[in-house]
Design an enzyme around this catalytic site. Sequence first.
Site, PDB file in Angstrom:
ATOM      1  N   ARG A   1     114.273  40.672 183.844  1.00 41.71           N
ATOM      2  CA  ARG A   1     114.686  41.209 182.549  1.00 41.71           C
ATOM      3  C   ARG A   1     113.496  41.400 181.601  1.00 41.71           C
ATOM      4  NH1 ARG A   1     119.789  37.656 180.815  1.00 41.71           N
ATOM      5  NH2 ARG A   1     118.647  37.745 178.855  1.00 41.71           N
TER       6      ARG A   1
ATOM      7  N   ARG B   1     113.682  34.039 187.252  1.00 39.17           N
ATOM      8  CA  ARG B   1     115.032  34.613 187.264  1.00 39.17           C
ATOM      9  C   ARG B   1     115.004  36.073 187.708  1.00 39.17           C
ATOM     10  NH1 ARG B   1     119.040  34.579 182.321  1.00 39.17           N
ATOM     11  NH2 ARG B   1     117.275  35.460 181.183  1.00 39.17           N
TER      12      ARG B   1
END
Length: 215
Positions: free
Chosen positions: A160, A127
């Site tokens: 992240r 991601r």
Amino acid sequence: MKIIMLGAPGAGKGTQAKKIAEKYSIPHISTGDIFRANIKENTELGQKAKVYMDQGLLVPDELVVDLVVDRLKKDDAKNGYVLDGFPRTIPQAEALTNALNAIGEKVDYAIDVDVPDESIIRRMSGRRACVSCGGTYHIRYNPTKVEGVCDACGGELILRDDDKPETVQQRLSVYHEQTQPLIDYYTKEGILKEVDGTVDLDVVFQEIVKVLSGN
Ligand code: AP5
Ligand code: MG
Ligand code: ZN
């Protein structure tokens, strides 16, 4: 239309919420994005939230509830919204129900995007998230046109901090313990809709649109 997205971390709540928001012209309100924006700006809220987020734990309810309730009072939320990442605990769900009851409103749909834990871990490592608009991509399943640059706003893409495998594992346990009970809560309210989140993201979206159009 007032919609809640439920589902494990990485199930695709954010991905689908963005598409719903566009199609129905309602705001996409993600508590995770709000916290990440606060962390980036180094606000007091951001500093507090980061301590929990980095460990894969939930930010305490008292830091979340008022923030969301205030956000829902803004003008752009008049015709509805899609809530992504809130509520996440029974007390948060109850606070939302009560705040809406007080103004004679209610949530229309709680959509559970169902993905088994095994698939989640695989998704998270690929991601990439936009620091500016919260847009989410995947290096394989949903790549951007230009590497490292958000298609929607040109913002910078990051991995992240909480997407490390050990933190993802922790977030999954927290999800099963504290958030999964909401599936029962909204089943009892009669508004839970389940969609299979393991298929292609456009197919997931088609399923959601069917649900929202009452088919
Ligand atoms: P938050 O930002 O909400 O994270 P999360 O719930 O862990 O969910 P994610 O954003 O990780 O996943 P997603 O379901 O949005 O999946 P995505 O669409 O990106 O919260 C972060 C932290 O903030 C929490 O841990 C907590 O500390 C705190 N917090 C936030 N709200 C809170 C609250 N209410 N109370 C307390 N604390 C709170 O998709 C994942 C990846 O898969 C992407 O790469 C995507 O491109 C890809 N993908 C999506 N769909 C598909 C598909 N169908 N097939 C293949 N790949 C797909
Ligand atoms: Mg998300
Ligand atoms: Zn962006």
